[in-house]
Motif scaffolding. Structure first.
Motif, short mmCIF file in Angstrom:
data_model
loop_
_atom_site.label_atom_id
_atom_site.label_comp_id
_atom_site.label_asym_id
_atom_site.label_seq_id
_atom_site.Cartn_x
_atom_site.Cartn_y
_atom_site.Cartn_z
N TYR A 5 0.85 -1.18 0.00
CA TYR A 5 0.00 0.00 0.00
C TYR A 5 0.90 1.24 0.00
O TYR A 5 1.75 1.40 0.89
N THR A 6 0.69 2.10 -0.99
CA THR A 6 1.61 3.22 -1.15
C THR A 6 0.97 4.37 -1.88
O THR A 6 -0.14 4.26 -2.44
N GLY A 12 6.49 5.69 0.89
CA GLY A 12 6.35 4.44 0.16
C GLY A 12 7.47 4.22 -0.84
O GLY A 12 7.77 3.08 -1.21
N VAL A 51 0.47 5.74 4.68
CA VAL A 51 1.24 4.76 3.92
C VAL A 51 2.72 5.06 4.16
O VAL A 51 3.08 6.17 4.56
N PRO A 52 3.57 4.02 3.95
CA PRO A 52 3.30 2.72 3.36
C PRO A 52 2.88 1.68 4.41
O PRO A 52 3.03 1.88 5.61
#
Length: 206
Positions: A5-6, A12, A51-52
């Motif tokens: 997830y970024t 990220g 995020v990440p």
């Protein structure tokens, strides 16, 4: 399966670099700064709504330094973590970057300089002390743990790369030389190209 997830304009980028270093197969999950990142579904993964994050075989890991350390252990063939008995520098500088370095740069960006009394209790002491400590380290060795690149260099190095590019760290020779060594890594180049392409796509659509 590993879900990543970024957002390309986030930390990220550091985790993507680490994923490329270990050669992990991953599913990219792009998150925007609004509903998807702050929504109920994602907050089940990271209650901070940031995020990440990764989900690897059902295990959730957040925080960049933790993700780098986790991935080094989860993908041992990449040899990005020293043997357990030789991890003193690895842990020391990985968490120095996650603690004092992050705190010092954030404080400086917010315009806060601790007084002499405050510096005694602040975890980072002072910004100048952090910079001097980093410079001393990088003048004495090629990488955080010596001659070998490790996962600690991904996190520590990401701070140096970002800081010297955007001015949150001074462009000292020790920093810029180290940054050039990191930029030459194929995994870094591949990860950076992907995030740069995503940023360009986002800018073109606005």
């Amino acid at each position: 399966m590993l879900d990543f997830y970024t957002n390309p304009m986030s930390r990220g980028q550091t985790v993507r670099w680490m994923l490329e270093e270990v050669g992990a197969d991953y599913q990219e999950r792009l998150m925007n700064w609004g509903p998807s990142m702050k929504g109920t579904d994602y907050k089940k993964i990271n209650p901070m709504g940031k995020v990440p994050a990764i989900v690897h075989e059902g295990r959730v890991v957040t925080e960049c330094a933790a993700i780098c350390a986790y991935l080094a252990d989860a993908f041992p063939d990449a040899k990005l973590a020293p043997p357990p008995a030789a991890r003193h520098d690895y842990y020391r500088w990985l968490f120095f970057a996650a603690g004092p370095l992050e705190q010092a740069v954030t404080a400086k960006s917010f315009g806060w300089t601790p007084t002499k009394e405050q510096s005694g209790v602040a975890g980072f002491g002072t910004y100048d002390l952090v910079v001097e400590t980093m410079e001393g380290l990088l003048l004495s060795r090629a990488y955080v743990c010596g001659d070998a690149f490790t996962a600690a260099d991904v996190y520590f190095g990401a701070q140096v790369l970002w800081g010297t590019r955007f001015g949150s760290l001074p462009s000292l020779h020790a920093f810029t030389d180290y940054a050039e060594r990191l930029k030459g890594r194929p995994a870094y180049q591949k990860a950076k190209a992907r995030d740069d392409a995503l940023i360009a796509e986002g800018q073109a659509s606005t």
